[in-house]
Motif scaffolding. Structure first.
Motif, PDB file in Angstrom:
ATOM      1  N   LEU A  46       0.823  -1.208   0.000  1.00  0.00           N
ATOM      2  CA  LEU A  46       0.000   0.000   0.000  1.00  0.00           C
ATOM      3  C   LEU A  46       0.858   1.260   0.000  1.00  0.00           C
ATOM      4  CD1 LEU A  46      -2.706  -1.071   2.612  1.00  0.00           C
ATOM      5  CD2 LEU A  46      -3.092  -0.649   0.186  1.00  0.00           C
ATOM      6  N   ASP A  47       0.377   2.295  -0.676  1.00  0.00           N
ATOM      7  CA  ASP A  47       1.007   3.609  -0.626  1.00  0.00           C
ATOM      8  C   ASP A  47       0.086   4.603   0.087  1.00  0.00           C
ATOM      9  OD1 ASP A  47      -0.999   3.902  -2.467  1.00  0.00           O
ATOM     10  OD2 ASP A  47       0.284   4.628  -4.099  1.00  0.00           O
ATOM     11  N   GLN A  48      -0.836   4.044   0.864  1.00  0.00           N
ATOM     12  CA  GLN A  48      -1.781   4.856   1.617  1.00  0.00           C
ATOM     13  C   GLN A  48      -2.323   4.041   2.785  1.00  0.00           C
ATOM     14  OE1 GLN A  48      -5.127   5.718  -0.971  1.00  0.00           O
ATOM     15  NE2 GLN A  48      -5.123   3.658  -1.799  1.00  0.00           N
ATOM     16  N   PHE A  49      -2.774   4.742   3.798  1.00  0.00           N
ATOM     17  CA  PHE A  49      -3.493   4.075   4.876  1.00  0.00           C
ATOM     18  C   PHE A  49      -4.924   3.816   4.413  1.00  0.00           C
ATOM     19  CE2 PHE A  49      -0.335   6.162   7.691  1.00  0.00           C
ATOM     20  CZ  PHE A  49       0.075   5.045   8.396  1.00  0.00           C
ATOM     21  N   LEU A  50      -5.477   2.698   4.837  1.00  0.00           N
ATOM     22  CA  LEU A  50      -6.890   2.415   4.636  1.00  0.00           C
ATOM     23  C   LEU A  50      -7.507   2.146   6.001  1.00  0.00           C
ATOM     24  CD1 LEU A  50      -6.803  -0.050   1.581  1.00  0.00           C
ATOM     25  CD2 LEU A  50      -7.332   2.396   1.533  1.00  0.00           C
ATOM     26  N   ILE A  51      -8.533   2.884   6.336  1.00  0.00           N
ATOM     27  CA  ILE A  51      -9.285   2.624   7.571  1.00  0.00           C
ATOM     28  C   ILE A  51     -10.648   2.085   7.159  1.00  0.00           C
ATOM     29  CG2 ILE A  51     -10.251   3.574   9.687  1.00  0.00           C
ATOM     30  CD1 ILE A  51      -8.190   5.744   9.652  1.00  0.00           C
ATOM     31  N   VAL A  52     -10.939   0.864   7.586  1.00  0.00           N
ATOM     32  CA  VAL A  52     -12.224   0.247   7.228  1.00  0.00           C
ATOM     33  C   VAL A  52     -13.354   1.005   7.924  1.00  0.00           C
ATOM     34  CG1 VAL A  52     -13.605  -1.849   7.269  1.00  0.00           C
ATOM     35  CG2 VAL A  52     -11.129  -1.999   6.923  1.00  0.00           C
ATOM     36  N   ALA A  53     -14.291   1.497   7.125  1.00  0.00           N
ATOM     37  CA  ALA A  53     -15.430   2.247   7.667  1.00  0.00           C
ATOM     38  C   ALA A  53     -16.691   1.402   7.707  1.00  0.00           C
ATOM     39  CB  ALA A  53     -15.682   3.509   6.831  1.00  0.00           C
ATOM     40  N   GLU A  54     -16.867   0.558   6.684  1.00  0.00           N
ATOM     41  CA  GLU A  54     -18.037  -0.322   6.606  1.00  0.00           C
ATOM     42  C   GLU A  54     -17.620  -1.652   6.004  1.00  0.00           C
ATOM     43  OE1 GLU A  54     -21.096   1.571   4.334  1.00  0.00           O
ATOM     44  OE2 GLU A  54     -21.242   3.305   5.670  1.00  0.00           O
ATOM     45  N   GLY A  55     -18.258  -2.737   6.450  1.00  0.00           N
ATOM     46  CA  GLY A  55     -17.958  -4.062   5.920  1.00  0.00           C
ATOM     47  C   GLY A  55     -16.848  -4.750   6.695  1.00  0.00           C
ATOM     48  N   ARG A  56     -16.541  -5.979   6.285  1.00  0.00           N
ATOM     49  CA  ARG A  56     -15.528  -6.780   6.976  1.00  0.00           C
ATOM     50  C   ARG A  56     -14.461  -7.258   5.997  1.00  0.00           C
ATOM     51  NH1 ARG A  56     -17.983 -11.463  10.371  1.00  0.00           N
ATOM     52  NH2 ARG A  56     -19.077 -11.895   8.427  1.00  0.00           N
ATOM     53  N   ILE A  57     -13.254  -7.397   6.519  1.00  0.00           N
ATOM     54  CA  ILE A  57     -12.131  -7.856   5.712  1.00  0.00           C
ATOM     55  C   ILE A  57     -11.541  -9.108   6.341  1.00  0.00           C
ATOM     56  CG2 ILE A  57     -11.548  -5.564   4.842  1.00  0.00           C
ATOM     57  CD1 ILE A  57      -9.301  -5.468   6.946  1.00  0.00           C
TER      58      ILE A  57
END
Length: 204
Positions: A46-57
């Motif tokens: 990744l070249d960015q942060f991802l913050i999960v807002a909705e759904g599941r990973i």
């Protein structure tokens, strides 16, 4: 992956995670991933942060023999990109969307100075990284299934609850019978409470 260019929606999502920051990052985006789509993998750091807002990973780990090992399934509030931000290539983690997922994206290039000076966010990122490392090394550090289960509920489940026995079996690399036996023992001991069919909550 699709970018959602809705500034009002971006601000709504940011408000839900605002407590993780001292200052608002200058550049925020909103990304949507469909079920089965990879959010990241070792060959595409990744070249960015991802913050999960909705759904599941679902998070997987690549073992030394080339196998893929399920680590955990998690949802809103999970941070991705912590390893890459520190200068590593993302390690051996794969992350896929278990369902449609909405993520707040924070590009490194445009936000690095602000984030590196944000002690609140850095503590949040360290906590998230520690959780992933705990789960990836759990088989080595934990001696019993009971210890693994208690650690899983305490550190990896935000609500300290098992919502699916099948998912927990995969996460802890045990049989269903083994897990059911440990669940019964912990309920009898008063350390777990059965809250519904296949649902168990850690009691503090």
């Amino acid at each position: 992956m699709m970018e959602i260019k809705d500034t009002k929606r971006i601000e709504q999502i940011y408000q839900t995670v605002q407590h993780c920051f001292r200052l608002r990052p200058p550049v925020l985006r909103l990304l949507q991933f469909e079920k089965g789509e990879l959010l990241n993998h070792p060959l595409r750091p990744l070249d960015q942060f991802l913050i999960v807002a909705e759904g599941r990973i679902s998070i997987y780990d690549l073992s030394e023999d080339g196998g893929i090992r399920y680590v955990s399934r998690t949802g809103a509030g999970t941070l991705l990109g912590d390893v890459e931000f520190c200068g590593a290539n993302g390690g051996t983690f794969y992350t896929g969307a278990a369902e449609r997922v909405l993520c707040l994206a924070i590009p490194f290039a445009e936000n690095r100075k602000t984030l590196e000076d944000d002690s609140i966010f850095l503590r949040f990122a360290l906590h998230q990284m520690a959780q992933k490392l705990t789960m990836s090394t759990m088989d080595v550090t934990m001696q019993t299934l009971e210890e693994k289960l208690l650690l899983y509920l305490d550190k990896m489940q935000p609500d300290h609850t098992i919502h699916s026995v099948n998912e927990t079996v995969i996460a802890l690399h045990c049989s269903r019978r083994q897990l059911q036996r440990v669940l019964k023992t912990l309920c009898d001991d008063g350390r777990l409470e059965r809250t519904g069919k296949g649902h168990y909550q850690l009691k503090h």
